[in-house]
Design a protein around this motif. Structure first.
Motif, PDB file in Angstrom:
ATOM      1  N   ALA A 186      15.224 -20.037  -7.719  1.00 56.27           N
ATOM      2  CA  ALA A 186      16.190 -20.359  -6.671  1.00 56.27           C
ATOM      3  C   ALA A 186      15.589 -21.198  -5.550  1.00 56.27           C
ATOM      4  CB  ALA A 186      16.773 -19.074  -6.088  1.00 56.27           C
ATOM      5  N   GLY A 187      14.264 -21.421  -5.612  1.00 56.41           N
ATOM      6  CA  GLY A 187      13.641 -22.290  -4.625  1.00 56.41           C
ATOM      7  C   GLY A 187      13.081 -21.592  -3.405  1.00 56.41           C
ATOM      8  N   GLN A 188      12.914 -20.244  -3.474  1.00 56.08           N
ATOM      9  CA  GLN A 188      12.301 -19.533  -2.359  1.00 56.08           C
ATOM     10  C   GLN A 188      10.866 -20.034  -2.152  1.00 56.08           C
ATOM     11  OE1 GLN A 188      15.158 -18.264  -1.124  1.00 56.08           O
ATOM     12  NE2 GLN A 188      14.128 -16.346  -0.602  1.00 56.08           N
ATOM     13  N   SER A 189      10.431 -19.985  -0.912  1.00 59.94           N
ATOM     14  CA  SER A 189       9.090 -20.506  -0.617  1.00 59.94           C
ATOM     15  C   SER A 189       8.013 -19.616  -1.211  1.00 59.94           C
ATOM     16  CB  SER A 189       8.888 -20.595   0.905  1.00 59.94           C
ATOM     17  OG  SER A 189       8.761 -19.297   1.473  1.00 59.94           O
ATOM     18  N   ARG A 190       6.860 -20.195  -1.425  1.00 59.09           N
ATOM     19  CA  ARG A 190       5.732 -19.435  -1.957  1.00 59.09           C
ATOM     20  C   ARG A 190       5.314 -18.338  -0.979  1.00 59.09           C
ATOM     21  NH1 ARG A 190       1.294 -23.305  -4.638  1.00 59.09           N
ATOM     22  NH2 ARG A 190       0.781 -21.346  -5.645  1.00 59.09           N
ATOM     23  N   GLU A 191       5.499 -18.587   0.318  1.00 59.12           N
ATOM     24  CA  GLU A 191       5.150 -17.583   1.326  1.00 59.12           C
ATOM     25  C   GLU A 191       6.039 -16.344   1.180  1.00 59.12           C
ATOM     26  OE1 GLU A 191       5.625 -20.801   1.932  1.00 59.12           O
ATOM     27  OE2 GLU A 191       3.525 -21.361   2.344  1.00 59.12           O
ATOM     28  N   GLN A 192       7.333 -16.568   0.937  1.00 60.79           N
ATOM     29  CA  GLN A 192       8.255 -15.447   0.748  1.00 60.79           C
ATOM     30  C   GLN A 192       7.920 -14.666  -0.513  1.00 60.79           C
ATOM     31  OE1 GLN A 192      11.725 -18.073   0.998  1.00 60.79           O
ATOM     32  NE2 GLN A 192      12.544 -16.792   2.647  1.00 60.79           N
ATOM     33  N   LEU A 193       7.625 -15.381  -1.577  1.00 61.15           N
ATOM     34  CA  LEU A 193       7.268 -14.721  -2.830  1.00 61.15           C
ATOM     35  C   LEU A 193       5.968 -13.940  -2.675  1.00 61.15           C
ATOM     36  CD1 LEU A 193       8.057 -17.593  -5.382  1.00 61.15           C
ATOM     37  CD2 LEU A 193       9.548 -15.724  -4.663  1.00 61.15           C
ATOM     38  N   GLN A 194       5.008 -14.536  -2.002  1.00 58.44           N
ATOM     39  CA  GLN A 194       3.716 -13.879  -1.799  1.00 58.44           C
ATOM     40  C   GLN A 194       3.886 -12.599  -0.985  1.00 58.44           C
ATOM     41  OE1 GLN A 194       0.692 -15.206  -3.066  1.00 58.44           O
ATOM     42  NE2 GLN A 194      -0.088 -13.170  -2.540  1.00 58.44           N
ATOM     43  N   SER A 195       4.745 -12.642   0.010  1.00 54.60           N
ATOM     44  CA  SER A 195       4.986 -11.464   0.843  1.00 54.60           C
ATOM     45  C   SER A 195       5.570 -10.323   0.017  1.00 54.60           C
ATOM     46  CB  SER A 195       5.936 -11.824   1.991  1.00 54.60           C
ATOM     47  OG  SER A 195       6.222 -10.699   2.782  1.00 54.60           O
ATOM     48  N   ALA A 196       6.522 -10.639  -0.851  1.00 57.50           N
ATOM     49  CA  ALA A 196       7.135  -9.621  -1.710  1.00 57.50           C
ATOM     50  C   ALA A 196       6.108  -9.051  -2.687  1.00 57.50           C
ATOM     51  CB  ALA A 196       8.315 -10.219  -2.468  1.00 57.50           C
ATOM     52  N   LYS A 197       5.297  -9.929  -3.246  1.00 61.14           N
ATOM     53  CA  LYS A 197       4.263  -9.468  -4.179  1.00 61.14           C
ATOM     54  C   LYS A 197       3.257  -8.564  -3.488  1.00 61.14           C
ATOM     55  CE  LYS A 197       0.373 -10.928  -4.990  1.00 61.14           C
ATOM     56  NZ  LYS A 197      -0.877 -11.692  -5.201  1.00 61.14           N
ATOM     57  N   ASN A 198       2.852  -8.937  -2.288  1.00 59.01           N
ATOM     58  CA  ASN A 198       1.874  -8.144  -1.549  1.00 59.01           C
ATOM     59  C   ASN A 198       2.404  -6.742  -1.257  1.00 59.01           C
ATOM     60  OD1 ASN A 198       0.119 -10.301  -1.546  1.00 59.01           O
ATOM     61  ND2 ASN A 198       0.547 -10.922   0.563  1.00 59.01           N
ATOM     62  N   ALA A 199       3.711  -6.641  -0.947  1.00 57.19           N
ATOM     63  CA  ALA A 199       4.310  -5.340  -0.672  1.00 57.19           C
ATOM     64  C   ALA A 199       4.279  -4.457  -1.918  1.00 57.19           C
ATOM     65  CB  ALA A 199       5.742  -5.517  -0.182  1.00 57.19           C
ATOM     66  N   ALA A 200       4.560  -5.060  -3.063  1.00 58.31           N
ATOM     67  CA  ALA A 200       4.525  -4.297  -4.314  1.00 58.31           C
ATOM     68  C   ALA A 200       3.109  -3.842  -4.642  1.00 58.31           C
ATOM     69  CB  ALA A 200       5.088  -5.140  -5.458  1.00 58.31           C
ATOM     70  N   MET A 201       2.151  -4.716  -4.434  1.00 57.46           N
ATOM     71  CA  MET A 201       0.756  -4.364  -4.719  1.00 57.46           C
ATOM     72  C   MET A 201       0.264  -3.288  -3.762  1.00 57.46           C
ATOM     73  SD  MET A 201      -0.317  -5.905  -7.387  1.00 57.46           S
ATOM     74  CE  MET A 201      -2.043  -5.428  -7.184  1.00 57.46           C
ATOM     75  N   ALA A 202       0.687  -3.361  -2.506  1.00 52.63           N
ATOM     76  CA  ALA A 202       0.259  -2.361  -1.523  1.00 52.63           C
ATOM     77  C   ALA A 202       0.732  -0.972  -1.924  1.00 52.63           C
ATOM     78  CB  ALA A 202       0.785  -2.732  -0.141  1.00 52.63           C
ATOM     79  N   ALA A 203       1.898  -0.897  -2.576  1.00 54.10           N
ATOM     80  CA  ALA A 203       2.443   0.394  -2.983  1.00 54.10           C
ATOM     81  C   ALA A 203       1.533   1.114  -3.980  1.00 54.10           C
ATOM     82  CB  ALA A 203       3.826   0.202  -3.596  1.00 54.10           C
ATOM     83  N   MET A 204       0.742   0.362  -4.699  1.00 49.70           N
ATOM     84  CA  MET A 204      -0.141   0.978  -5.693  1.00 49.70           C
ATOM     85  C   MET A 204      -1.299   1.727  -5.041  1.00 49.70           C
ATOM     86  SD  MET A 204       1.413   0.226  -8.370  1.00 49.70           S
ATOM     87  CE  MET A 204       0.251   1.049  -9.430  1.00 49.70           C
ATOM     88  N   GLY A 205      -1.557   1.463  -3.792  1.00 49.94           N
ATOM     89  CA  GLY A 205      -2.692   2.105  -3.152  1.00 49.94           C
ATOM     90  C   GLY A 205      -2.311   3.141  -2.124  1.00 49.94           C
ATOM     91  N   ARG A 206      -1.001   3.448  -2.007  1.00 51.77           N
ATOM     92  CA  ARG A 206      -0.579   4.373  -0.965  1.00 51.77           C
ATOM     93  C   ARG A 206      -0.377   5.791  -1.494  1.00 51.77           C
ATOM     94  NH1 ARG A 206       3.172   0.237   1.017  1.00 51.77           N
ATOM     95  NH2 ARG A 206       4.851   1.427   0.080  1.00 51.77           N
ATOM     96  N   GLY A 207      -0.647   5.987  -2.793  1.00 51.32           N
ATOM     97  CA  GLY A 207      -0.456   7.317  -3.345  1.00 51.32           C
ATOM     98  C   GLY A 207       0.979   7.567  -3.779  1.00 51.32           C
ATOM     99  N   GLY A 208       1.844   6.596  -3.614  1.00 50.26           N
ATOM    100  CA  GLY A 208       3.218   6.796  -4.045  1.00 50.26           C
ATOM    101  C   GLY A 208       4.054   5.571  -3.756  1.00 50.26           C
ATOM    102  N   ILE A 209       5.125   5.400  -4.492  1.00 47.00           N
ATOM    103  CA  ILE A 209       6.059   4.292  -4.259  1.00 47.00           C
ATOM    104  C   ILE A 209       7.333   4.901  -3.698  1.00 47.00           C
ATOM    105  CG2 ILE A 209       7.339   2.415  -5.352  1.00 47.00           C
ATOM    106  CD1 ILE A 209       5.102   2.117  -7.299  1.00 47.00           C
ATOM    107  N   GLY A 210       7.471   4.794  -2.399  1.00 50.92           N
ATOM    108  CA  GLY A 210       8.469   5.571  -1.693  1.00 50.92           C
ATOM    109  C   GLY A 210       9.912   5.274  -2.037  1.00 50.92           C
TER     110      GLY A 210
END
Length: 212
Positions: A186-210
């Motif tokens: 859809a043409g979303q910026s790489r910054e927006q995609l990177q932010s979403a990816k980072n949030a998903a990756m961060a969930a792996m280290g918090r002990g749970g995916i809320g």
């Protein structure tokens, strides 16, 4: 009349035994890209002939129909891209990095990077899967392969998680991956995609995916 029939039979036998004058895999790669970028309805027979360099007769003789070409293109995508992604997920290296690489694929495939928009499986889900049983089965098979690979890598990242949570997390990561592919298309910026990816990756280290 008898001579004519013998001549026709001879011609058919010679044609049947004559090797194809094109590389089927090469043709499928070109046609796959058309269906991938333009969808089933958006890809005309003339598009296929122009991309492949074949005649209408050669296309129908080799592949039978446009629909069959689409199915073969999905199978080709599975072999070239889905299986490669699965192999990378369950391959060597740190499991967290393998997961990060998997989720980075849609970001690296944005228009800015010169890649093909989106994921053929994701596109086919909206394009044909709801009305085409063969396409739906292939899409589901591709997603299932990636889901099992994600379960394998997540179980290595979070060895303290029970199987049910690993399975839920794998489904969530597959949803994130698909969403990133759609957003990329859809043409979303790489910054927006990177932010979403980072949030998903961060969930792996918090002990749970809320939000599961």
């Amino acid at each position: 009349m008898m001579v004519s029939r013998k001549r026709d039979l001879k011609n058919r036998l010679q044609s049947a035994g004559r090797p194809r004058e094109f590389d089927e895999s090469e043709v499928l790669d070109k046609v796959m890209t058309l269906f991938w970028q333009q969808g089933y309805e958006g890809t005309s027979l003339q598009n296929i002939l122009s991309a492949s360099g074949l005649t209408k007769g050669s296309v129908y003789k080799a592949f039978g129909s446009k629909h069959n070409l689409y199915i073969k293109s999905l199978e080709r995508y599975e072999a070239l891209h889905v299986d490669r992604a699965v192999a990378a997920l369950i391959g060597e290296g740190a499991p967290l990095m393998r997961l990060d690489d998997f989720l980075s694929v849609p970001i690296l495939g944005t228009k800015a990077a010169g890649g093909v928009d989106g994921c053929f499986l994701c596109n086919a889900s909206a394009d044909r899967a709801c009305m085409d049983a063969e396409a739906r089965a292939l899409v589901q098979r591709g997603y299932e392969k990636m889901s099992r690979a994600l379960e394998a890598v997540i179980s290595q990242i979070r060895m303290d998680w029970p199987p049910e949570k690993v399975n839920q997390s794998a489904q969530m990561m597959l949803s994130v991956y698909s969403g990133l592919q759609i957003m990329s298309r859809a043409g979303q910026s790489r910054e927006q995609l990177q932010s979403a990816k980072n949030a998903a990756m961060a969930a792996m280290g918090r002990g749970g995916i809320g939000f599961i």
